[in-house]
Design an enzyme around this catalytic site. Structure first.
Site, mmCIF file in Angstrom:
data_model
loop_
_atom_site.group_PDB
_atom_site.id
_atom_site.type_symbol
_atom_site.label_atom_id
_atom_site.label_comp_id
_atom_site.label_asym_id
_atom_site.label_seq_id
_atom_site.Cartn_x
_atom_site.Cartn_y
_atom_site.Cartn_z
ATOM 1 N N LYS A 71 0.894 -1.437 0.045
ATOM 2 C CA LYS A 71 0.046 -0.043 -0.040
ATOM 3 C C LYS A 71 0.868 1.113 0.025
ATOM 4 O O LYS A 71 1.796 1.418 0.649
ATOM 5 C CB LYS A 71 -0.843 -0.045 1.128
ATOM 6 C CG LYS A 71 -1.809 1.026 1.327
ATOM 7 C CD LYS A 71 -2.892 0.924 2.673
ATOM 8 C CE LYS A 71 -3.866 2.013 2.672
ATOM 9 N NZ LYS A 71 -4.624 2.075 3.873
ATOM 10 N N SER A 141 -9.565 2.453 2.668
ATOM 11 C CA SER A 141 -8.517 3.098 1.629
ATOM 12 C C SER A 141 -7.574 2.205 1.091
ATOM 13 O O SER A 141 -6.941 2.667 0.272
ATOM 14 C CB SER A 141 -7.720 3.958 2.812
ATOM 15 O OG SER A 141 -7.048 3.321 3.842
ATOM 16 N N SER A 165 -10.667 0.287 6.525
ATOM 17 C CA SER A 165 -9.885 0.440 5.205
ATOM 18 C C SER A 165 -9.319 -0.996 4.799
ATOM 19 O O SER A 165 -8.711 -0.883 3.910
ATOM 20 C CB SER A 165 -8.660 1.298 5.531
ATOM 21 O OG SER A 165 -9.346 2.640 5.523
#
Lengths: 422, 422
Positions: A71, A141, A165
């Site tokens: 990420k 997210s 997320s």
């Protein structure tokens, strides 16, 4: 081996050991899959050049040859980090990799690229689309990580969760997503948002790989399926209590409850103290106060370039008093201790909704983390099970939740419930 | 104003308001004091150039014009960071300041330089000497911050504590050192060591400035002295229980107990469950396991350059199983909850030793954090009171400890006990 992008990690390693494929086979298969699907899905912020020496697998064994997505709020020394800012804040290369990247490499995993994050892992969406329906959000997210795993571009990807997320995009994209107990894996080198809740986790298409990764990162014993779920007590709960459940979500919960019972578990409704319904509001107070602190420098320098919702949250945090913040933390602590007693006396795991429904249409928002906020505030481990479909055949997840530091038991129960891969 | 380097922050601001000095007066006075004493004390890893525009005070008010030292494990965009490595790992400038640096600047404080840290805030000493006796250690790991404040080079400096890295050097150097409740101030942009315990705190020569800084960073209400300590219950405790107390430390504890009683408090011995004596060992397990994770990248790249004790700790962490780590965390959690009941029912604050004695001679070690480990593991706020002297007239601190999130009450009690400055 275009088919074997769907191997489990252990199956791949066994194939390598039998000489049926090479250590770099999975890497190349993933690159081919990315070439085929990235134009539509747009899961990646950056991809390692195919010729990079960084694709050589490390010396460890558990994840040897496993391509992994990182990420884009996680520092990498060999790839740029943009924190989902679209370019207003960029680090071409970090001084050192985030700790978790080295922990993965040490086990032989190979970072393949940086996956798209929303802005600083809050709500401003990146470019990623849901692989199940490109007109819908993948959730956020950890948008790119969930989508990349769902599209078969990579068997494993790292995410983080401060509200919903990991669990929410896992539910929307139809993959396993695991948020361990808070602070299980070091956040060193990962951009903080609300440090008392920020948690590193990961996505995979197979429960076996969720377990293998847990073992690789923590050095816990390997996690095996139980003979059956006899004696396991499951409490059925949807937080917050007064929201009407979407029909698909209700169906997913009852399907999963039935599967649990078929495997021998005892499922019953779990009435919780009404104070639990306040946890969503307390989560918001803690989120805003801590984000206003943690992102102070970014706000100072780039406030005018930031997305409106992030600015709004930071301003809410700046207007939140220390006394309010403390009161919310103390309320959470009371519920955390009360919930530990529930786990000790009444249930082994809780079954709850992951998200309010299937992935919403459109790409200008990432959906609602409301069903995750309380659990994240409490710091308990949560696992999205991608076993059901809802409206228009899209995935609807449910989550299994255990007490803090009962991660191994939670994963073991899930591994017993889910049919083995392959 | 060479004398006014000893002003409190509020007194300085009042002088500025009355036109008796300029906003930059304190900055220049500190620079003069550094010029006079740095050759001996060696508190600084890096100093801002005197002409830098960064010395212009910010727009906030609470810390306007206050020069501040920043521990060298804290990211700064305008100054290099070396993490106490002596140069094997250096970041010439961070992408953004650590969050706390911006929070300070926003209130008008002016970072004056980076203060010496031990290697990654563990035990390998830096160059700093104790300003009270240059042949002795200042303590660690926040060596430069404690020494700079003690030498009058700066009225305020940031430190961090994961074992005893604020309270011990404060005790050895004879200054106030405050470790708030864990996670009170965001660690964003600060090198992690053991994230479940890493805590940002600060040093000052005046209790008033410890309080002002708490208010500035948290936006809590300002902390005032009480009329007296009538009704306040103080528990006297030295952890671990079976260590014989140094005579100077015993004297410092009984002096402080007497002062507390003179102010109206009721002081009594606090017998604690024998499980508390195990917390030192649990702290070590958590420290080693988390450090081996958090410093994985640094160890991978620079293990051969690392100090022997840090390598030993990381190897200990790599040999610590997840099950041992979890057991230590759960044991700590039990004590944390039990201690909260003690604070609710029996005492308002605990009085305990800060360190086993005065600063030990020599510069090749930084002393023993044993009296701090349990409190740091429990996450409770601790304040070093520099009110006593021991052997050879050197400082001997004692600490006041409160329950988590009782920081304001702790500081208010301390402010009542300590005579006002000036």
């Amino acid at each position: 081996m275009t088919d074997s992008v769907d191997d489990t990690i252990d199956a791949f390693r066994a194939r390598v050991a039998r000489g049926e494929c090479e250590e770099l086979t999975w890497w190349h298969a993933c690159q081919a899959r990315i070439e085929a699907r990235e134009a539509g899905v747009q899961a990646w912020e950056y991809l390692m050049p195919a010729t990079s020496t960084a694709i050589l697998p490390g010396t460890g064994q558990r994840l040897r040859g496993v391509p992994v997505g990182i990420k884009d709020i996680i520092d990498t020394a060999e790839m740029p980090t943009t924190w989902g800012t679209g370019g207003y804040l960029v680090s071409p290369e970090a001084v050192v990799d985030a700790a978790v990247v080295t922990l993965l490499k040490r086990q032989g995993a190979m970072p393949l690229g940086k996956t798209v994050s929303t802005e600083f892992a809050y709500f401003t969406p990146g470019k990623t689309r849901n692989p199940q329906d490109l007109s819908r959000t993948p959730g956020g997210s950890s948008s790119g990580s969930a989508a990349a795993v769902a599209a078969g571009m990579v068997p494993l990807a790292l995410g983080t969760q401060t509200a919903g997320s990991i669990i929410r995009p896992a539910s929307y994209c139809g993959v396993f997503g695991f948020k361990p107990t808070v602070n299980t894996v070091s956040f060193s080198g990962i951009k903080a948002f609300a440090p008392s809740m920020d948690t590193l986790g990961w996505f995979a298409r197979h429960i076996e790989d969720i377990c293998t990764t847990f073992t690789a990162l923590t050095r816990a014993e390997s996690i095996e399926a139980l003979p059956d779920l006899g004696g396991i007590r499951v409490g059925l709960r949807s937080l917050p209590g007064d929201r009407p459940l979407d029909a698909g979500v209700a169906q997913a919960l009852s399907n999963t409850a039935r599967h649990l019972e078929q495997a021998g578990a005892r499922v019953s409704a779990l009435p919780l103290d009404p104070r639990y319904d306040d946890l969503v509001a307390h989560h918001q107070v803690v989120l805003a106060y801590e984000a206003a602190q943690s992102l102070a420098s970014e706000f100072q320098q780039h406030g005018e370039e930031m997305g409106a919702r992030l600015v709004e949250l930071i301003e809410e945090g700046l207007a939140t008093s220390y006394a309010e913040y403390r009161a919310s933390l103390l309320a959470a602590e009371e519920c955390r201790q009360a919930l530990s007693r529930v786990f000790a006396d009444e249930v082994d795991v809780i079954l709850a909704a992951s998200a309010p429904g299937v992935a919403p249409p459109g790409l200008d928002a990432t959906g609602d983390p409301v069903y995750c906020r309380a659990w994240t505030l409490l710091g308990v481990p949560c696992l999205n099970l991608p076993l059901n479909t809802g409206q228009e055949g899209l995935p609807v997840g449910v989550q299994l939740i255990a007490d803090r530091w009962q991660d191994e038991r939670l994963l073991s129960i899930a591994r017993t419930l889910v049919p083995p891969a392959g």
